[in-house]
Design an enzyme around this catalytic site. Sequence first.
Site, PDB file in Angstrom:
ATOM      1  N   HIS A  41      40.278  43.674  49.077  1.00 21.93           N
ATOM      2  CA  HIS A  41      40.746  41.951  49.434  1.00 21.93           C
ATOM      3  C   HIS A  41      42.012  41.989  49.721  1.00 21.93           C
ATOM      4  CE1 HIS A  41      37.469  40.802  46.439  1.00 21.93           C
ATOM      5  NE2 HIS A  41      37.904  42.121  45.706  1.00 21.93           N
ATOM      6  N   ASP A  66      36.714  48.986  37.714  1.00 22.40           N
ATOM      7  CA  ASP A  66      36.316  49.863  39.033  1.00 22.40           C
ATOM      8  C   ASP A  66      36.993  51.306  38.966  1.00 22.40           C
ATOM      9  OD1 ASP A  66      36.068  47.064  39.416  1.00 22.40           O
ATOM     10  OD2 ASP A  66      34.902  47.448  41.230  1.00 22.40           O
ATOM     11  N   ASP A 111      39.558  46.638  42.437  1.00 20.78           N
ATOM     12  CA  ASP A 111      38.078  46.581  42.509  1.00 20.78           C
ATOM     13  C   ASP A 111      37.422  46.072  43.733  1.00 20.78           C
ATOM     14  OD1 ASP A 111      39.408  44.167  42.933  1.00 20.78           O
ATOM     15  OD2 ASP A 111      37.760  42.872  42.563  1.00 20.78           O
ATOM     16  N   GLU A 112      36.008  46.268  43.973  1.00 21.56           N
ATOM     17  CA  GLU A 112      34.999  45.892  45.080  1.00 21.56           C
ATOM     18  C   GLU A 112      35.732  46.522  46.545  1.00 21.56           C
ATOM     19  OE1 GLU A 112      33.105  41.941  43.915  1.00 21.56           O
ATOM     20  OE2 GLU A 112      35.110  41.651  44.659  1.00 21.56           O
ATOM     21  N   VAL A 113      36.127  47.652  46.308  1.00 19.36           N
ATOM     22  CA  VAL A 113      36.374  48.245  47.766  1.00 19.36           C
ATOM     23  C   VAL A 113      35.101  48.818  48.416  1.00 19.36           C
ATOM     24  CG1 VAL A 113      37.731  50.280  48.707  1.00 19.36           C
ATOM     25  CG2 VAL A 113      38.564  49.048  46.539  1.00 19.36           C
TER      26      VAL A 113
END
Length: 572
Positions: A268, A381, A328-330
Amino acid sequence: MDPGNLTKINRWKLLLFLLVSSGLQTVRGLWPLPQSISRSSERFSLQPDAFYFTYGEHSAAKYGCSILDEAFKRYFPLIFPDYFHKPSFHPRPVQDPSFTVVVSVDRDDCQGYPGEDSSERYNLSVSESYATLNAESVWGALRGLETFSQLVYQDNSGTYYVNKTDIQDFPRFPFRGILLDTSRHYLPLQTIFKTLDGMAYSKFNVFHWHIVDDPSFPYQSRTFPDLSSKGAYHPSTHVYTQEDVQRVISYAQLRGIRVLPEFDSPGHTLSWGKGQPDLLTPCYRGGSPSGTFGPVNPSLSSTYEFMYKMFKEVSQVFPDSYIHLGGDEVNFSCWKSNPDVRAFMGKMGFGSDFTQLEAFYMETIMNITIALNRTAIVWQDVFDYHEKIPQSTVLHIWKGLPPAYHDELARMTKAGMRVILAAPWYINHISYGQDWRNYYSVQPLNFTGTEEQKKLVIGGEVCMWGEYIDATNLTPRLWPRGCAAAERLWSDEKQTTSVDKAFPRLNEFRCMLLRRGIQAEPLFTGHCKQERPMQALSPEAHGLQKNNRPQEETGRNFHPLAACTIWTNLKS
């Protein structure tokens, strides 16, 4: 008298008592419901020109306490919303009509900011001619003032009343947050201020400011000004200057609300790379750079030097003890494509396990926050990748339906970690109908674990992500749906299990929000008592004099007389 008739009379008395008791539990839109409330049918009229705020004789805070002095001024027009717009000409009664709210606090917190250990407990007692509000801190006093303001109501003639009431109240959870995303759509300061008002009315106490993300970097950094000048949607109109940030922090402070900044990485972060060369990982295709970039590059020492300077500034700008680090969300695909990153992994002994690489990065960033005397919050995460997380870190659950997040709560708390629950309150997701009922029915502690584990759940958060949210629709989408979580996080769950019983209270509270300038969407069919169609309003009600010139204003819902009234009362 015939015994049968006596029995009937007693039954009618019992029925009347039950009806009155039921009505008292509704408490005319009081939201969230206090932990303990006793309210009688005896009521006292209030006259705005004979209404006073003052400090108790033994209060640690006195006149000059900005937190409470400003609250007194702010709550006067909230308690008497029609006072300046529709003057009363009722004759004065012979008896003394004055009413005084006496506020006492045990600690003088007037110069500080609310924090993770701040007490919001208060006791409120309303009697004839006065009310006493006792709290451990000014933050508890603010919550009590909000409750008192909700107890005041008007009859059909417009006369203000408050019933004899005793309340002992405190929050169920210490962390009750709302997340706003100002990267995907820039939110003007006035929109943020309006949200903070709604939070104060609903007793939320943490503004989670997800201030930057992939689309834009609106935070104007002192240390790295290019981050916003090159990463914001517009370098001057769509940025939050240092002064803007301080205005938000001060506005929140006066309402007992913490400001929790989030600077999410290593994913992000596409907007970061526009203003900070070599921060992001170059992606490769076919052995050559593709011209695109991925997450923050964890293989360079310059990355951690930048992050230290950045978070040092953040810790100086934002006074709260928490900093949200994201995590998160890597997406690992870019890291996998980059030969330098793969070589670094080999050197570190990570093999081809990119979760270890993310763990290395996040552990380093968390240690930076510890060195800066700040507590890190990270998305779940980071825990799910089995990273070595400092015990002081707070974990933030955002994924899954009830079975999944209940299992996650059990695992995290069994590991001794503190947890914030957000997964069931992603209210940027919308559906037709009364979806607030789902948010109200959440049971945060309904997971398998010991009582000690459940004490590690420090609260929850309503998330309003910004893909489809900007200043045009934020407020009606957030309110009153977010209020469902407000009561779940403040009130005793055993007293607030029924959504059907909650509906009339929330509906009344929604009407109060409208009257206070919060454009809260309707819960269902119906109307608010104070509704007046725009075409029915006089020119004066539209803020116009008879010559159609705007009336002078000194602020929203404010009149110069209000300050004079309250300051005079403080001195008396």
